[in-house]
Scaffold this motif. Structure first.
Motif, PDB file in Angstrom:
ATOM      1  N   MET A   6       3.034  64.548 -37.489  1.00 49.29           N
ATOM      2  CA  MET A   6       2.876  63.233 -36.891  1.00 49.29           C
ATOM      3  C   MET A   6       1.398  62.894 -36.982  1.00 49.29           C
ATOM      4  O   MET A   6       0.543  63.738 -36.746  1.00 49.29           O
ATOM      5  CB  MET A   6       3.324  63.195 -35.443  1.00 49.29           C
ATOM      6  N   ALA A  63       2.493  67.433 -31.528  1.00 48.14           N
ATOM      7  CA  ALA A  63       2.851  66.180 -32.189  1.00 48.14           C
ATOM      8  C   ALA A  63       2.985  65.021 -31.210  1.00 48.14           C
ATOM      9  O   ALA A  63       3.614  64.037 -31.516  1.00 48.14           O
ATOM     10  CB  ALA A  63       4.150  66.373 -32.959  1.00 48.14           C
ATOM     11  N   LYS A  98       5.627  59.999 -39.106  1.00 46.21           N
ATOM     12  CA  LYS A  98       6.312  61.114 -38.458  1.00 46.21           C
ATOM     13  C   LYS A  98       7.530  61.522 -39.259  1.00 46.21           C
ATOM     14  O   LYS A  98       8.062  60.741 -40.032  1.00 46.21           O
ATOM     15  CB  LYS A  98       6.705  60.756 -37.026  1.00 46.21           C
TER      16      LYS A  98
END
Length: 138
Positions: A6, A63, A98
């Motif tokens: 991400m 993330a 992502k």
């Protein structure tokens, strides 16, 4: 990009404003640049100048979008008026990249508010683990 995949990028696309000019105007060093018409090491020839400022990956333990935004937002917050003034010459975007198998994505309210103040669009790019989103055109 790290394996949990991400990343948040602030991206400036411009036909007639060079990455060097963008750096000078915004007053920040970009994470990466691509010059219109110049071959990139990873392949491809960009049709526009690209200036990219990414949330610092080395400071991000997971993330979590909010953690990454907390590192990128202060850099942009202090330059809202300059960035807003650029909008008439360039295209401004926040891109969230992502994995598409990541369970959810919630945009922090502070991200939405700052993007609104700067006149910046938010784009969300979902990709497969086998893809390298940094190699294509943003």
């Amino acid at each position: 990009m790290t394996p949990h995949c991400m990343r948040i990028d602030f991206v400036v696309r411009a036909d007639d404003v060079s990455p060097d000019e963008i750096t000078s105007i915004i007053g920040l060093q970009p994470t990466s640049i691509s010059r219109k018409g110049a071959p990139r090491p990873q392949g491809g020839i960009p049709r526009v100048n690209l200036w990219v400022l990414s949330a610092p990956e080395e400071d991000v333990p997971d993330a979590n979008l909010e953690n990454q935004w907390a590192r990128l937002a202060p850099l942009l917050e202090s330059r809202v008026e300059v960035i807003k003034a650029l909008k008439h010459q360039v295209q401004l975007e926040i891109i969230v990249k992502k994995q598409f198998d990541f369970p959810k994505l919630m945009l922090p309210q502070s991200m939405l508010a700052l993007c609104y103040r700067m006149g910046v669009e938010i784009k969300i790019a979902l990709y497969d683990l086998g893809d390298d989103p940094s190699e294509g055109e943003l």
